[in-house]
Design an enzyme around this catalytic site. Sequence first.
Site, PDB file in Angstrom:
ATOM      1  N   THR A 138      52.168  46.730  36.645  1.00  0.00           N
ATOM      2  CA  THR A 138      52.790  45.717  37.494  1.00  0.00           C
ATOM      3  C   THR A 138      54.303  45.753  37.319  1.00  0.00           C
ATOM      4  O   THR A 138      54.838  46.453  36.453  1.00  0.00           O
ATOM      5  CB  THR A 138      52.289  44.312  37.105  1.00  0.00           C
ATOM      6  OG1 THR A 138      52.693  44.054  35.746  1.00  0.00           O
ATOM      7  CG2 THR A 138      50.774  44.223  37.216  1.00  0.00           C
ATOM      8  N   ASP A 161      49.451  25.041  44.889  1.00  0.00           N
ATOM      9  CA  ASP A 161      49.786  24.835  43.487  1.00  0.00           C
ATOM     10  C   ASP A 161      48.483  24.473  42.798  1.00  0.00           C
ATOM     11  O   ASP A 161      47.952  23.373  42.992  1.00  0.00           O
ATOM     12  CB  ASP A 161      50.810  23.708  43.342  1.00  0.00           C
ATOM     13  CG  ASP A 161      51.214  23.464  41.894  1.00  0.00           C
ATOM     14  OD1 ASP A 161      50.548  24.014  40.981  1.00  0.00           O
ATOM     15  OD2 ASP A 161      52.173  22.712  41.672  1.00  0.00           O
ATOM     16  N   TYR A 217      47.510  32.145  24.728  1.00  0.00           N
ATOM     17  CA  TYR A 217      47.008  33.233  25.578  1.00  0.00           C
ATOM     18  C   TYR A 217      45.566  33.570  25.208  1.00  0.00           C
ATOM     19  O   TYR A 217      44.700  33.728  26.074  1.00  0.00           O
ATOM     20  CB  TYR A 217      47.900  34.467  25.412  1.00  0.00           C
ATOM     21  CG  TYR A 217      47.481  35.655  26.248  1.00  0.00           C
ATOM     22  CD1 TYR A 217      47.960  35.809  27.546  1.00  0.00           C
ATOM     23  CD2 TYR A 217      46.634  36.634  25.736  1.00  0.00           C
ATOM     24  CE1 TYR A 217      47.588  36.903  28.313  1.00  0.00           C
ATOM     25  CE2 TYR A 217      46.259  37.730  26.494  1.00  0.00           C
ATOM     26  CZ  TYR A 217      46.738  37.857  27.786  1.00  0.00           C
ATOM     27  OH  TYR A 217      46.362  38.933  28.545  1.00  0.00           O
ATOM     28  N   LYS A 237      42.002  33.430  27.601  1.00  0.00           N
ATOM     29  CA  LYS A 237      41.139  34.569  27.930  1.00  0.00           C
ATOM     30  C   LYS A 237      39.714  34.366  27.407  1.00  0.00           C
ATOM     31  O   LYS A 237      38.734  34.657  28.093  1.00  0.00           O
ATOM     32  CB  LYS A 237      41.733  35.863  27.382  1.00  0.00           C
ATOM     33  CG  LYS A 237      43.066  36.250  28.011  1.00  0.00           C
ATOM     34  CD  LYS A 237      42.986  36.300  29.531  1.00  0.00           C
ATOM     35  CE  LYS A 237      44.312  36.711  30.158  1.00  0.00           C
ATOM     36  NZ  LYS A 237      44.289  36.598  31.649  1.00  0.00           N
TER      37      LYS A 237
END
Length: 288
Positions: A201, A71, A166, A170
């Site tokens: 994916t 984790d 997000y 990045k």
Amino acid sequence: MIATDKTVAVVTGASRGAGLGIAHALGSHGCTVYVTGRTTQPGQSSLAGTIGETAELVTRAGGEGIPVAVDHADDDQTKALFDRVRAEQGKLDILVNNAAIIRDEIMGPTRFWEEPVNVIDILDVGLRSSYVATVYATPLMLPQRKGLVVFTSAPGAAHYVFGPSYGVHKAGMDKMAADMAVDFEEFGIASVSIWMGILLTERLKNIVAGAPEKFARMLDIAETPELTGHLIWALFNDPDLMQKSGQTSVGAELAREYGIEDDGGRQPPSYRDLYGIHPIRQFTRVLR
């Protein structure tokens, strides 16, 4: 400690998606790949894939896959991972920082204040976890004065994609690669960030299946996750690798540079060619 001549890699967040493809590709080049993630049993996640299944793919491809449950929100578990790599291999050649919590709510048409606050957890398992993994990985690269640290990134670093959580993740990956390169330079270790394209994916397939009239065109420009793994291998073996250290590269452009084709002989398009969007270069001024 066992010394090994094999190339040793760690790919974080490799139960599925980009991490799975990268690990699989590195396995095809004969690498020993430590595959990390939280999913150890089918059904633990809404998406298919476990670290054990990925490790088996690595081994079947010609490498050695070693699954390790980690984790990456837990620094002690991350440290234990690299302690194990040291004990079993005596070194590390490639680290791929790919683990990230990307919650489904982040991908909707909502504004950021309409989403659960925990979508920002991508800055914990994603950005911070990549920093921590690199801190513990670096001592395993220093003795041979060679190594490659890769941050998996995307064009969302330079334009709006899914919202601020997000995007800042990045952009942070790109910046981390750039700044770590400054500290790494004298030790022969390279750090790079790679903008992956739309990835073929399970998550993408589910999105397309849900609204084929809207998203089917994405399949025409999608690239396999394995492509990035082959690019990482090419980078690692490039005698001019250190000249690329600190840079963010578009994966499709690296594929053209190295003459690497995706499945079926495809050459995925560059985001720069499609939309005129490209990585932001960092200035060379250094203040310590």
